[in-house]
Design an enzyme around this catalytic site. Structure first.
Site, PDB file in Angstrom:
ATOM      1  N   ASP A   8       4.240  -0.154   8.907  1.00  0.00           N
ATOM      2  CA  ASP A   8       2.831   0.063   8.862  1.00  0.00           C
ATOM      3  C   ASP A   8       3.111   1.042  10.381  1.00  0.00           C
ATOM      4  OD1 ASP A   8       2.302  -1.024   6.840  1.00  0.00           O
ATOM      5  OD2 ASP A   8       1.268  -2.701   7.964  1.00  0.00           O
ATOM      6  N   ASP A 129      -6.235  -4.119  -2.838  1.00  0.00           N
ATOM      7  CA  ASP A 129      -6.514  -4.566  -1.185  1.00  0.00           C
ATOM      8  C   ASP A 129      -7.621  -6.407  -1.465  1.00  0.00           C
ATOM      9  OD1 ASP A 129      -3.944  -3.823  -0.362  1.00  0.00           O
ATOM     10  OD2 ASP A 129      -5.391  -1.667   0.289  1.00  0.00           O
TER      11      ASP A 129
END
Length: 238
Positions: A8, A129
């Site tokens: 990330d 998500d």
């Protein structure tokens, strides 16, 4: 089954968040490409990269870091975060990204997903998500009222070949991956699913394999050395 290590990106660095909360940032690597090299040496063939700044901004931000990661030999890159236009998708593919992962666009702009699938066949994936079954967008900051399986069906109809499903409530928390939920989406939507969020041990990897999933994304557990990547890859292949 693929084991896919995650990087990330925020401010050009490799970071991890807890439950997608931007206030919980921990920096793990100043130079993310070095992490990519480490993962490649362990035997990973695909790397899951998320541009967290891009997810918030709505366009790719960490392009220099992405370019450096793509230059690491022996490992392909899939990128998500802020990819909400064809020019931006084209831009990151030109950097060497192998697959793009569309999240917010998969919910809000299905027409864009269809166009991307036609223009870049085989290179478009959807990132779904969810928290408590509700799909979240814009860097997990906004609710949609939509169920994950419904979004999966829609993106499959648009031409997407694979879904990456993250249980946001588990992400970065070591509470165990939602293999059953991912398998349910895979079965009901009829599309291969990669599970993400909450992976804590090799048991999670074997659970995903037993559930028949296409893969599992492993992030914080690698950085905190709870999982050995080479061992996870062996477990997925067993």
């Amino acid at each position: 089954m693929l084991v896919i290590p995650a990087i990330d990106l925020m401010g050009g660095e490799a970071v991890r968040l807890e439950k997608g909360d931007f206030a919980t940032k921990t920096v793990y690597a100043r130079h993310p490409a070095e992490k990519a090299e480490e993962f490649a040496r362990a035997g990973a063939t695909l790397l899951h990269v998320v541009d967290l700044d891009g997810a918030k901004a709505g366009w790719p931000v960490n392009l220099d870091a992405v370019r450096a990661i793509c230059e690491v030999p022996g490992i392909e890159v899939e990128l998500g975060g802020g990819l909400r236009s064809l020019p931006d998708i084209e831009k990151v593919l030109a950097l060497g990204v192998r697959y793009v992962v569309l999240g917010t666009a998969a919910v809000e702009r299905l027409g864009l997903v269809e166009q991307a699938c036609q223009r870049f066949p085989g290179q478009v994936r959807a990132g779904i998500d969810a928290r408590n079954g509700e799909v979240k967008i814009a860097g997990w900051l906004e609710g949609t009222g939509l169920a994950a399986v419904d979004v999966a069906r829609k993106v499959k109809g648009a031409g997407v070949g694979l879904v990456e499903y993250t249980d946001v409530a588990r992400d970065g928390m070591f509470t165990g991956v939602d293999a059953a939920g991912a398998a349910r989406i895979q079965a009901e939507a009829g599309i291969p699913v990669v599970a993400s969020g909450g992976v804590a041990s090799l048991d999670d990897v074997t659970a995903c394999r037993a559930a028949g999933l296409a893969g599992v994304i492993v992030g914080k557990a690698l950085y905190e050395r709870r999982i050995d990547l080479a061992a996870a890859i062996r477990a997925a292949a067993a």
